[in-house]
Scaffold this active site. Sequence first.
Site, PDB file in Angstrom:
ATOM      1  N   CYS A 260       0.964  10.215  -5.884  1.00  0.00           N
ATOM      2  CA  CYS A 260      -0.507  10.301  -5.795  1.00  0.00           C
ATOM      3  C   CYS A 260      -1.049   8.916  -5.447  1.00  0.00           C
ATOM      4  O   CYS A 260      -1.931   8.376  -6.100  1.00  0.00           O
ATOM      5  CB  CYS A 260      -1.112  10.824  -7.090  1.00  0.00           C
ATOM      6  SG  CYS A 260      -0.379  12.372  -7.673  1.00  0.00           S
ATOM      7  N   PRO A 263      -5.760   5.679  -2.543  1.00  0.00           N
ATOM      8  CA  PRO A 263      -5.863   4.927  -1.292  1.00  0.00           C
ATOM      9  C   PRO A 263      -4.962   3.712  -1.176  1.00  0.00           C
ATOM     10  O   PRO A 263      -5.039   2.987  -0.182  1.00  0.00           O
ATOM     11  CB  PRO A 263      -7.324   4.491  -1.280  1.00  0.00           C
ATOM     12  CG  PRO A 263      -7.663   4.315  -2.722  1.00  0.00           C
ATOM     13  CD  PRO A 263      -6.907   5.404  -3.442  1.00  0.00           C
ATOM     14  N   GLY A 264      -4.116   3.427  -2.194  1.00  0.00           N
ATOM     15  CA  GLY A 264      -3.056   2.469  -1.965  1.00  0.00           C
ATOM     16  C   GLY A 264      -3.092   1.161  -2.716  1.00  0.00           C
ATOM     17  O   GLY A 264      -2.270   0.280  -2.443  1.00  0.00           O
ATOM     18  N   ASP A 281       1.554  11.152  -1.137  1.00  0.00           N
ATOM     19  CA  ASP A 281       0.264  11.775  -1.409  1.00  0.00           C
ATOM     20  C   ASP A 281       0.163  13.036  -0.557  1.00  0.00           C
ATOM     21  O   ASP A 281       0.752  13.106   0.531  1.00  0.00           O
ATOM     22  CB  ASP A 281      -0.887  10.815  -1.087  1.00  0.00           C
ATOM     23  CG  ASP A 281      -2.174  11.179  -1.823  1.00  0.00           C
ATOM     24  OD1 ASP A 281      -2.478  10.529  -2.836  1.00  0.00           O
ATOM     25  OD2 ASP A 281      -2.864  12.118  -1.382  1.00  0.00           O
ATOM     26  N   ASP A 323      -0.045   7.925 -10.923  1.00  0.00           N
ATOM     27  CA  ASP A 323      -1.471   7.851 -11.269  1.00  0.00           C
ATOM     28  C   ASP A 323      -2.032   9.238 -10.996  1.00  0.00           C
ATOM     29  O   ASP A 323      -2.414   9.566  -9.876  1.00  0.00           O
ATOM     30  CB  ASP A 323      -2.157   6.787 -10.420  1.00  0.00           C
ATOM     31  CG  ASP A 323      -3.622   6.586 -10.794  1.00  0.00           C
ATOM     32  OD1 ASP A 323      -4.120   7.317 -11.675  1.00  0.00           O
ATOM     33  OD2 ASP A 323      -4.282   5.720 -10.190  1.00  0.00           O
ATOM     34  N   CYS A 376      -7.219   7.648 -14.881  1.00  0.00           N
ATOM     35  CA  CYS A 376      -8.470   6.910 -15.102  1.00  0.00           C
ATOM     36  C   CYS A 376      -9.461   7.787 -15.872  1.00  0.00           C
ATOM     37  O   CYS A 376     -10.657   7.773 -15.597  1.00  0.00           O
ATOM     38  CB  CYS A 376      -9.057   6.434 -13.780  1.00  0.00           C
ATOM     39  SG  CYS A 376      -9.340   7.733 -12.566  1.00  0.00           S
TER      40      CYS A 376
END
Length: 448
Positions: A260, A263-264, A281, A323, A376
Site C-alpha cells: 500500500c 504516494p511513496g 499498490d 501502511d 494513520c
Amino acid sequence: MPPPHRDQKARARPSGYAARELVVECLAAVLDRGRPLDDAFDAAAGMHAEALPTRDRAFARLIVMTVLRRKGQLDAVLDAFLEKPLPAKGGLIRPILLSAAAQLLFLDTPPHAAISLAVDQCRDNTKTQRFAGLANAVLRRVSTTGKEVLAGIDAVAANIPARLLESWQDAYGADTARAIAEASLAEAALDLSVKSDAHAWAEKLGGVVLSTSTVRLARAGRVEDLPGYAEGAWWVQDAAAALPSRMLGAVRDLEVADLCAAPGGKTAELAAAGARVTAVDFSAVRLRRLSENLSRLNLAADIVEADATAWDPGRQFDAVLLDAPCSATGTIRRHPDILRLKRKDDTSERVALQRRLIAQAARLVKPGGLLVYGTCSLEPEEGERIVDRFLAGSDMDRVPLTPGEAGIDGAWVTAQGDLRTLPCHLPNADPALAGIDGFFAARLRKRA
C-alpha cells in the site's frame, strides 16, 4: 448591444473573484456530493487555471480548509443572523456564505472585499441571484458582531462529529480526547523528510529539526518553489508518517516490500536508506505519482501494481512495511474533509481488509525478518486490536520500541511497546510548529 463574450466578462471581474469561485465549487463538491477534498480542489482549480495566479490558488485552498475545519462554528454564526433557514434548493448560497464568513471570522479578510465578492457571486448565478440582498445583509452582521457570537460557541462540540469524540473518549479518556480534537482543528505545519543533513536544510529553509530528524516549517508558501525541491533533496511527509520505516532499523542492502505504498513517502525513505525496495499498490494512478516522486528524488524502486491482499511474488523479503488503508482520523489536520464527508459506517469492512492485509504481509517475511504494521487512524480497532488478534495465532512476536529509538518520544510508546502518536503530541510554544499526525505502528519479528 450583444452580451459580452465569456472571456471578456471574466476579465472584467474584480481581483480575487476567480479564487472565490474555486472555493465555492470545491465546497459544493465536498459537502453536497461527497467528493474528497484533493480531488474536488484539483478539478475546480483546473477550470480556473488561466484566471488564477499561484497566490490566489493558495488563498483559495486556505479558505476551503478553514470552512471544512470550522463549518460547525460558521453554520452557527450564520444561522444566528438568518431569520429563517435557507431553502434546500438554494443552489450555491450556503457555500458562498460559508466562504465569506470564514474570511471574516478566521482569515481577517477586509469586510468590503469578502462581502462584495460574495454578493457578486450571488448575482452571477441564476439560482442564487435572489439571495444577493440577503447575503449582503447577513454578511454585514457577521462582519460587525459575528465574532461575539463565535466566542460563545464550543469549537470542539461544534466541529467534531459526536461519534468521533465518543470514540476518542473511550480510547484515551475525556481530557486527552478533547486535546486531540483541539489539535485536529489546527492548521498543520509543513514537514519534510530530507535525504541528508537535516540541520543544514532547516537553516536554509528557515525551519527547525524535530527529534525524529524531520525538518518542520511553519509557513512555507508554494512547495515547488522552495530550495531543494527541484534537485530532489527532500519530500513532504508528516513526522509521524516517517517513523514506521525507521522502525525497521538499518535496511541497507536488505530486500524490503512496501505494501500500500503510494504516494511513496515510505518507499523514498527506504530507498534513501539503501534498501532494495519493491513498492506495491493497487492504484495505477497513485503509482504514477509514486514513480514521479521517486524520479524527482533520484531514487529507485521496483513498482508493482497489485492487490496486496493476494500479491504473491514467489519469494520472501527481509522486511515488510504495511501502511494499511484506514479511516485516517489521525490526519484531520491535513484532511479536514474527513470531518464532513457523510460515509456509511464501514468500520467492519475496513477491519476485515486490515486483517487480510497483515496476514498476507506476514507470509512475505523471511524467518527472522521484520514486519511493521501501521495506520494513520486514532481508532484502536484499526491498530492495537488488529495486531493483538493477529499475534494470537501467528508465528510472529512483538519487538517493542525503546523510547528514544529513531527519535521516538517515550510518550509515544504504548505499554506493549508499539508506536502511538496523537495530534496533541509534540507541543511547541509556537502553535504553528506544534502537533503531529495520529499514527499507530507495531513492529513484529517472524520466529526463525
